[in-house]
Write an enzyme that holds these catalytic residues in place. Structure first.
Site, PDB file in Angstrom:
ATOM      1  NE  ARG A  59      -3.167  40.820  16.128  1.00 19.64           N
ATOM      2  CZ  ARG A  59      -1.936  40.468  15.773  1.00 19.64           C
ATOM      3  NH1 ARG A  59      -1.745  39.812  14.638  1.00 19.64           N
ATOM      4  NH2 ARG A  59      -0.915  40.756  16.539  1.00 19.64           N
ATOM      5  CG  PHE A  98      -0.382  40.001  22.386  1.00 16.48           C
ATOM      6  CD1 PHE A  98       0.401  41.012  22.901  1.00 16.48           C
ATOM      7  CD2 PHE A  98      -0.429  39.836  21.002  1.00 16.48           C
ATOM      8  CE1 PHE A  98       1.137  41.839  22.057  1.00 16.48           C
ATOM      9  CE2 PHE A  98       0.301  40.662  20.151  1.00 16.48           C
ATOM     10  CZ  PHE A  98       1.090  41.662  20.680  1.00 16.48           C
ATOM     11  CG  HIS A 116      -2.817  44.521  13.610  1.00 14.19           C
ATOM     12  ND1 HIS A 116      -3.060  45.564  14.460  1.00 14.19           N
ATOM     13  CD2 HIS A 116      -1.996  43.664  14.274  1.00 14.19           C
ATOM     14  CE1 HIS A 116      -2.413  45.334  15.602  1.00 14.19           C
ATOM     15  NE2 HIS A 116      -1.758  44.199  15.511  1.00 14.19           N
ATOM     16  CD  GLN A 152      -4.821  38.841  12.250  1.00 15.59           C
ATOM     17  OE1 GLN A 152      -3.607  38.918  12.330  1.00 15.59           O
ATOM     18  NE2 GLN A 152      -5.539  38.119  13.095  1.00 15.59           N
ATOM     19  CD  GLU A 183      -3.227  41.811  19.745  1.00 16.78           C
ATOM     20  OE1 GLU A 183      -3.072  41.612  18.528  1.00 16.78           O
ATOM     21  OE2 GLU A 183      -3.732  40.986  20.501  1.00 16.78           O
ATOM     22  CG  LEU A 202       1.629  46.386  13.393  1.00 21.24           C
ATOM     23  CD1 LEU A 202       0.198  46.072  12.987  1.00 21.24           C
ATOM     24  CD2 LEU A 202       2.422  45.113  13.570  1.00 21.24           C
ATOM     25  NE  ARG A 253      -0.717  35.901  12.640  1.00 24.10           N
ATOM     26  CZ  ARG A 253      -0.119  36.867  13.353  1.00 24.10           C
ATOM     27  NH1 ARG A 253       0.219  36.644  14.604  1.00 24.10           N
ATOM     28  NH2 ARG A 253       0.116  38.040  12.810  1.00 24.10           N
ATOM     29  CG  HIS A 308      -0.933  42.334  10.603  1.00 25.52           C
ATOM     30  ND1 HIS A 308       0.261  43.019  10.534  1.00 25.52           N
ATOM     31  CD2 HIS A 308      -0.820  41.495  11.671  1.00 25.52           C
ATOM     32  CE1 HIS A 308       1.044  42.612  11.519  1.00 25.52           C
ATOM     33  NE2 HIS A 308       0.431  41.682  12.207  1.00 25.52           N
TER      34      HIS A 308
END
Lengths: 244, 601
Positions: free
Chosen positions: B314, B121, B236, B234, B253, B250, B415, B380
């Site tokens: 991100r 990730f 995304h 954040q 990822e 969404l 994050r 997000h």
């Protein structure tokens, strides 16, 4: 594409109610839940509906759309003819709280009866092919559409005797878990009433997660109960011919 | 006050997502009489939408991984504004929390030798995300829910908390209404844990569910607790952009973790040109190298080359996508292309990313095994939230604890994917444990102040008394559009100032909001009340964004494009003084030398 959609939505409670007609503007890609939201923002802010994720993952927005049990967030308007009126009613099997919201608390009570996962001692390794079988059941998003269409619950209202397909799927996920050691066959036979299912597969047809509820969960559980409690000759025969 | 039911508990948890459930299990296990209050039905919380996985340095695929590397990745991803102690505890305890879930019946995907499988990730040096296809959140919530059922925890479903009650400078409980009846109930408690998640409903394009109306952030602020890092929201990088009805939904990822690549309208993989200075040398320079990495990962081998730049953090990827679109190299509907179809065989895509396949097929008529997806940034996650003690999760208000997205500190300014589910488990457990210990020390229930109850009930019913006024839906829509335009992914002083003016106007409109019908299950009324949380927290975000004159992590100022080392030494806190929201700098906690050593490249 027509730029207006006509909806008929149940307004009322468990005692009384009526179908009320609304018209809402239509945008590309709209789903039935979007149309319901438009009704709230344009016509009737107090229209009661449950929803959370709007992505088919939480199982909150179950309803009967043109008589078919659906998640409203995954039901595209362009699947219906442009000039069609779309009727939306709450799930029939449960008491109506208000409008499209029904009282599903019975399901949460049933869930409490199922003994928890009990892990075996020692080695925890198991393989993907073993996980696959259980993961199918664990995809369940608890939309309760299977409970809604099960005729044992819907027509016969045998909620005291039968737990419904959702909880047979849950028990299957525990019983077939490679690390679980609990035995739930007595519970299945008695309190959960697995014998009451007569395999009409209505539940499987409506499952938005495409879980093969009848074939992969309920039938193997029925066999477990039969193996355990009934018919020793049948048991021997099945062993000999190994049909499963 | 006598007309309200009063219920008494040692510990009350507000919210039934991952952190709330984990906190409840722990509080109950520590002997506290525990209840959960949640806005939705049990098991529907936003955690079910988490897709990619839970980050924990189990080192099942790459034995070079350990808590120190996870700690470093988390701090670096947060651009070092994180609270070091939270990042340390998180990295150290996440593996135990994941193994514990397996003990409670969670069924993670398996490695070839039968252990928990982990995937790559963004921002994680090694494959670290334990996962279940692309529905890890559902697995987590169902496991905790089914565990909690047997732990003697009372659950109040479809109750909304409107106020944290206080007495003598400490928590005395909370006041909530039941959605079905509209009736208020007093929950008298020795300790409260807020686990309400985020604030994403304040923006127009969002991956967040309706529940994310900033409830916990606002409740804590109003009760006198401090908030931290509120400028960091954040976005995304990969939300759906078409059709309009699903804009923002969404896309995990995990698509990139499984080898998916980002391309612009010219077919170019633009992320190669967007590697920031601090990550130089850590990512593949060429498509050949990046492809080699994917090949190794797919073959279950430890890669000998560097990872593709699509797996940058991100904040970086979201900004790069925005730039491609602004400079005219976007997709037809204003995004870019995310392509997994040309990278992996159809059967593998369906197996590893089943909900993505389903979601695009059903909602966008796109078969992701045959054609690329159109993607763009979507609101997000909230890095900012209630300021908490890293060990106990207690806020600056005595007896008030917070865990999960609503708490701040772990993620700093940005994050990493996968660190949210591990955050819920690690700090949910801690919050439950310490809230129970706090309650145990008290002999009596704290007193409930009837004035607080009466005032809140009266204020809550006001929308029914308005003879004239606006529909709450139109105000909410305008708020979201305004925040999207002016307090979005890239910010400037002039727009932020305009936003503050707009918020004042919106607040005036919200004060005169009118709802019809009665108090029984009335979504218009619920929204009218939620609007108050959203307006106040939008103001906190805007004010904090205005104060931080630099770009760092998720906070990008067009007028201050670089990171400033001086700003790297402070966090911003926000609190109420009278009715006014104040924002103030506080120095960053000092990282001990032995941990500082780990942060060196």
């Amino acid at each position: 594409m027509s730029n207006v959609t006509t909806l008929q939505i149940y307004r009322g409670d468990n005692e009384s109610g009526e179908m009320v007609e609304y018209q809402v503007p239509r945008n590309p890609g709209m789903v039935v839940l979007d149309a319901v939201h438009k009704v709230q923002s344009i016509h009737s802010p107090d229209l009661a509906v449950r929803w959370n994720c709007k992505a088919g993952k939480c199982g909150s927005c179950s309803a009967e759309v043109n008589g078919k049990p659906k998640l409203m967030c995954m039901d595209r308007l362009n699947k219906y003819p442009d000039d069609a009126t779309i009727s939306i009613r709450p799930m029939k099997t449960f008491p109506i709280v208000k409008d499209l919201v029904c009282d599903v608390s019975w399901n949460y009570e049933v869930n409490k009866k199922i003994p928890a996962f009990k892990i075996r001692k020692g080695e925890r390794k198991y393989y993907q092919y073993e996980a696959d079988r259980v993961q199918e059941f664990r995809k369940c998003i608890e939309c309760f559409l299977c409970q809604n269409v099960c005729h044992v619950l819907r027509e016969h209202q045998l909620k005291d005797e039968f737990c419904g397909p959702r909880f047979l799927v849950r028990v299957a996920g525990l019983e077939m878990h490679p690390l679980d050691t609990e035995d739930r066959s007595e519970l299945l036979k008695n309190e959960l009433g697995v014998g009451l299912c007569n395999i009409t597969k209505c539940c499987t047809e409506v499952c938005p997660e495409s879980i093969a509820i009848t074939d992969n969960a309920i039938i193997p559980l029925k066999e477990r109960v039969v193996d355990r409690f009934f018919d020793p000759l049948g048991w021997i025969a099945r062993k000999l011919f190994k049909k499963t | 006050m006598d007309k309200y039911t009063t219920l008494q508990y040692d510990v009350i948890i507000i919210g039934a997502g991952g952190s709330g459930l984990r906190a409840a299990i722990e509080a109950s296990r520590n002997g506290a009489k525990t209840a959960i209050i949640c806005k939705s039905l049990l098991g529907k919380a936003h955690t079910v939408m988490a897709e990619g996985g839970v980050a924990a340095a189990l080192a099942n695929l790459d034995d070079r991984d350990n808590w120190k590397v996870h700690f470093r990745d988390t701090m670096k991803g947060g651009k070092y504004l994180n609270h070091w102690r939270m990042a340390q505890l998180h990295a150290q305890e996440a593996p135990d929390r994941v193994n514990e879930l397996e003990e409670w019946g969670a069924v993670f995907d398996r490695t070839q030798d039968g252990r928990i499988l982990q995937r790559n990730f963004g921002g994680h040096t090694y494959p670290r995300l334990a996962h279940v296809g692309d529905r890890t959140g559902l697995e987590l919530i169902r496991t905790l829910q089914d565990k909690g059922v047997h732990d003697g925890i009372d659950v109040y479903m479809e109750y909304t908390v409107r106020r944290i009650l206080t007495s003598e400078g400490a928590v005395s409980g909370c006041l909530a209404y039941q959605r079905e009846t509209g009736r208020f109930t007093i929950f008298n408690a020795k300790a409260l844990v807020i686990a309400t998640g985020g604030i994403g409903q304040c923006w127009d394009i969002t991956s967040n569910s309706w529940e994310y109306t900033a409830d916990g952030h606002a409740l804590a602020l109003w009760a006198g607790a401090q908030l931290l890092d509120m400028e960091f929201v954040q976005f995304h990088p990969t939300g759906m952009v078409w059709p309009p009805s699903v804009r923002g939904t969404l896309i995990t990822e995990g698509v990139r973790g499984e080898g998916g690549v980002l391309k612009n309208s010219e077919g170019k993989r633009f992320m190669f040109n967007n590697v920031p200075e601090m990550y130089k040398g850590e990512f593949a320079d060429t498509e050949e190298e990046a492809n080699e990495w994917v090949k190794s990962v797919v073959a279950n081998k430890i890669p000998k080359v560097r990872r593709p730049p699509e797996l940058l953090t991100r904040d970086v990827v979201a900004r790069a996508i925005r730039k491609e679109v602004l400079e005219g190299r976007g997709s037809p509907h204003g995004g870019v292309f995310l392509d997994i179809a040309s990278r992996r065989p159809a059967a593998e895509i369906i197996r590893k990313l089943p909900s993505m396949y389903h979601q695009f097929k059903e909602l966008a008529d796109v078969d992701i095994t045959k054609e690329p997806m159109e993607v763009g940034p979507t609101c997000h996650y909230m890095m900012g939230g209630v300021k908490v003690d890293p060990e106990t999760q207690e806020s600056t208000l005595t007896g008030l604890f917070a865990a999960g997205e609503v708490a701040a500190g772990l993620h700093g300014s940005n994050r990493l994917g996968g660190n949210s589910l591990s955050d819920l488990l690690v700090f949910g457990k801690r919050a439950g444990e310490y809230a129970a210990a706090f309650a145990k020390k008290m002999t009596d229930y704290p007193k409930v102040d009837p004035d607080q109850v009466n005032e809140t009930v009266k204020g809550s019913k006001k929308p029914f008394e308005q003879t004239e006024g606006e529909n709450p839906y139109s105000i909410s829509e305008d708020l979201k559009k305004m925040m999207q335009d002016k307090v979005g992914i890239v910010r400037t002083e002039s727009e932020l100032k305009e936003a503050l003016g707009e918020l004042n106007k919106l607040r005036e409109r919200a004060n005169n909001v009118k709802v019809g019908g009665n108090v029984q299950f009335n979504p218009g009324w619920h929204l009218a009340l939620d609007l108050r949380n959203m307006l106040d927290i939008s103001e906190v975000v805007t004010k904090a964004a205005l104060v931080r004159q630099e770009s760092r992590g998720a906070h990008t100022r067009e007028d201050f494009p670089g990171s400033d080392p001086e700003w790297g030494k402070v966090n911003l806190i926000a609190y109420l003084r009278g009715d006014a929201i104040e924002v103030e700098k506080v120095p960053l906690p000092i990282v001990p030398p032995e941990l500082k050593e780990l942060l060196k490249d």
